[in-house]
Design an enzyme around this catalytic site. Structure first.
Site, short mmCIF file in Angstrom:
data_model
loop_
_atom_site.label_atom_id
_atom_site.label_comp_id
_atom_site.label_asym_id
_atom_site.label_seq_id
_atom_site.Cartn_x
_atom_site.Cartn_y
_atom_site.Cartn_z
N GLU A 1 -0.45 10.06 2.66
CA GLU A 1 -1.60 10.72 3.30
C GLU A 1 -1.29 11.17 4.73
OE1 GLU A 1 -1.66 8.01 1.49
OE2 GLU A 1 -3.47 7.82 0.29
N LYS B 1 -6.13 -15.00 1.46
CA LYS B 1 -7.15 -15.60 2.31
C LYS B 1 -7.31 -17.07 1.96
CE LYS B 1 -10.53 -13.15 4.85
NZ LYS B 1 -11.77 -12.44 4.90
P1 ADP Z 1 1.73 4.19 -2.11
O1 ADP Z 1 2.72 3.06 -2.02
O2 ADP Z 1 0.30 3.79 -1.91
O3 ADP Z 1 1.97 5.17 -3.16
P2 ADP Z 1 2.88 5.40 0.18
O4 ADP Z 1 4.23 5.56 -0.33
O5 ADP Z 1 2.21 6.48 0.88
O6 ADP Z 1 1.93 5.12 -0.93
O7 ADP Z 1 2.81 4.05 0.94
C1 ADP Z 1 2.12 3.84 2.11
C2 ADP Z 1 2.05 2.38 2.39
O8 ADP Z 1 3.34 1.79 2.36
C3 ADP Z 1 1.52 2.06 3.75
O9 ADP Z 1 0.12 2.11 3.80
C4 ADP Z 1 2.06 0.65 3.96
O10 ADP Z 1 1.27 -0.32 3.33
C5 ADP Z 1 3.39 0.70 3.26
N1 ADP Z 1 4.47 0.91 4.23
C6 ADP Z 1 5.06 2.06 4.57
N2 ADP Z 1 6.01 1.85 5.49
C7 ADP Z 1 6.01 0.52 5.76
C8 ADP Z 1 6.75 -0.34 6.64
N3 ADP Z 1 7.70 0.11 7.43
N4 ADP Z 1 6.42 -1.65 6.64
C9 ADP Z 1 5.47 -2.14 5.84
N5 ADP Z 1 4.76 -1.40 5.00
C10 ADP Z 1 5.02 -0.08 4.95
#
Ligand code: ADP
Length: 548
Positions: A332, A445
């Site tokens: 997004e 939690k």
């Molecule tokens: P999805 O996994 O929902 O398909 P994305 O590939 O867009 O979508 O992932 C976004 C999510 O990935 C972020 O909201 C976060 O939770 C996680 N994320 C991305 N980069 C990192 C990072 N460096 N460390 C931890 N989590 C990450």
């Protein structure tokens, strides 16, 4: 009074025109599905993109029409990035790791009219083709000589090189409003149906500028960039655009994402910068360490998509002299939000302090504003020890999903500004460094208090016998939920539960220690290489934790 500067729209085609005129001689190297290494220049790639733009027009692709790809990282995929978006159509990158049912849903939802695919995905296309309603033309991304006999079962099959050969390279990139849609990427949809994120020319060009900056991905004309992150996952974090913008040499790995194939390409093409998710780097590190190899040109690698375990930062830094740039983003967000680069005061800091900073997801890149809010929506000041949900806003952040799926995702603040809620639970320190403790749906939690699963996973990952670790919430009669650690050991490694739990001593508050450890043969990974904790939670739904 208006400013008196030229009104040139920010269009993706302008990146390609810049590349052709100003660093046309620079190389693009691709490992092809056909099995060989292909070399071309930006100038040649630009000419072929124009031929492809002519071919798209002949296929009846009109402004705003969706053109899908199921393809690895390679020069043909890059040509489509520019040919499709540049001619005013929308490039829809499909993730080939999705289930065929999901692909059918997404292709029809997006109304893809043409679908280009690498030969690897021929069986997938054969499964999907009879079921999609919208796709009129299927194009195999190869030449006729490499077309396998069973390709005949795909209806109306076209061949990429035939399309290119049939056209000339005279094509003028049209000018239009910079807010026109350019490309489309669906979120992986871990809950509910996947939702489309529709980027614009403006958002893409602004994101490319920001991505190239020294305190972001730090790319220049003297770099050799190998994007491991797939071009079907959020536009390979913008690197195919950054290449045209900066003049860096690009090296595309095709289907060869195992440690050996990647290492050989890093060395033979003198790669200086790479980018990908932690799971890929694990394979590479294992290969390099097992064979006592060294990187001779690699200077840094961008790691994001999931938290980069501190043990991985150190493995790259201490054993290989490769600086890890930890970055965070989302589909997004085009995707870049933060990058973990130093402030001046860190230059004089101890190594320990620097590694502690590098483990965070980093500081906001200009163009993305961010804040953490508590459950009532109140902003938490930078430096507050309290964790909150991260909200973001900026010109390359989603406003609403494609076809308004899911309704309005934004939240308004008191000043009337819209913010996109990321679903990530974070702290932001006094210097503005954001650190993710969890995704809100993965939070554990215990007795009303949050336990950060990422911290617990990072500690397990630092144990030499652990290949991968996921920490999930398991139901508990007294505390509601307690952490259950699911561990995949390295091949041949010996490790018991007691030894692993003892490894936590002194590293975290005692009450955070997982209540139990289960060893599994494999941890399920999603289509973008992330651990699927929802699947694990499902698997361990009835798990009874030992009680003291
Ligand atoms: P999805 O996994 O929902 O398909 P994305 O590939 O867009 O979508 O992932 C976004 C999510 O990935 C972020 O909201 C976060 O939770 C996680 N994320 C991305 N980069 C990192 C990072 N460096 N460390 C931890 N989590 C990450």
């Amino acid at each position: 009074m208006n400013g008196q500067m030229m009104q040139l729209p920010l269009l993706i085609s302008s990146l390609l025109m810049h590349a052709e005129r100003h660093h046309g001689e620079q190389e693009i190297v691709s490992r092809r599905v056909e099995g060989d290494i292909h070399r071309c220049t930006y100038r040649e790639m630009a000419a072929r993109a124009r031929r492809m733009a002519n071919a798209l027009a002949r296929l009846g692709v009109s402004a705003g029409g969706r053109v899908a790809t199921l393809a690895w990282n390679g020069y043909r995929h890059m040509e489509l990035y520019y040919a499709v978006s540049g001619s005013g159509a929308v490039l829809h990158t499909l993730n080939p790791r999705l289930h065929p049912d999901q692909l059918v849903y997404i292709a029809d939802h997006a109304e893809d009219g043409v679908l280009f695919f690498d030969l690897t995905f021929l069986p997938l296309v054969a499964a999907v083709a009879p079921r999609t309603r919208s796709v009129r033309h299927w194009v195999a991304m190869t030449d006729r000589a490499h077309l396998p006999a069973d390709a005949a079962k795909i209806p109306n099959l076209l061949v990429y090189e035939d399309l290119v050969d049939a056209e000339n390279d005279r094509f003028t990139w049209p000018e239009f409003d910079e807010n026109t849609a350019s490309s489309l990427c669906y979120t992986s949809g871990t809950t509910g149906n996947p939702k489309g994120v529709l980027y614009s020319h403006r958002s893409t060009v602004l994101h490319s500028y920001a991505a190239a900056l020294p305190d972001a991905l730090n790319c220049s004309a003297t770099d050799v960039i190998l994007p491991v992150v797939p071009m079907f996952h959020v536009n390979a974090w913008g690197l195919p655009y950054v290449g045209c913008l900066t003049g860096a040499k690009l090296v595309y790995p095709g289907a060869g994402l195992d440690g050996k194939s990647l290492y050989e390409l890093f060395e033979s093409e003198k790669v200086t910068v790479s980018a990908g998710v932690p799971t890929v780097w694990q394979g590479l590190l294992a290969y390099v360490d097992a064979n006592q190899l060294r990187f001779s040109t690699m200077k840094r690698t961008v790691i994001g998509g999931s938290a980069c375990p501190p043990a991985m930062l150190r493995a790259f830094g201490e054993r290989h002299g490769v600086h890890v740039l930890h970055a965070w983003g989302m589909t997004e967000m085009s995707p870049l939000g933060t990058a973990c680069t130093f402030k001046p005061k860190h230059l004089a800091a101890s190594e320990e302090e620097r590694y502690a900073v590098m483990a965070k997801q980093g500081r906001a890149i200009y163009g993305v504003d961010m804040k953490a809010v508590d459950a009532a929506g109140n902003e938490l000041a930078f430096g507050s020890p309290e964790q909150g949900e991260l909200l973001v806003r900026g010109p390359w952040v989603l406003e609403h999903y494609f076809k308004d799926e899911g309704g309005n995702p934004l939240v308004k603040d008191a000043a009337g500004h819209d913010w996109f809620p990321t679903g990530d639970v974070v702290t932001i320190d006094a210097d503005g460094y954001m650190q993710i403790t969890d995704r809100s749906k993965d939070v554990i939690k215990s007795g009303g208090e949050w336990i950060g699963s990422i911290d617990l996973e990072n500690i397990a990952m630092a144990h030499p016998a652990v290949a991968m670790a996921a920490c999930i919430a398991a139901p508990h009669p007294k505390w509601d939920e307690r952490p259950l650690l699911v561990v995949m050991k390295k091949p041949g490694a010996e490790l018991g539960k007691e030894e692993l739990l003892a490894f936590y001593e002194g590293k975290i508050a005692k009450w955070w220690t997982p209540d139990d450890v289960v060893f599994v043969d494999a941890i399920p990974l999603g289509a973008t290489g992330k651990m699927q904790k929802n699947k694990l939670r499902e698997l361990f739904k009835g798990y009874v934790l030992p009680t003291a």
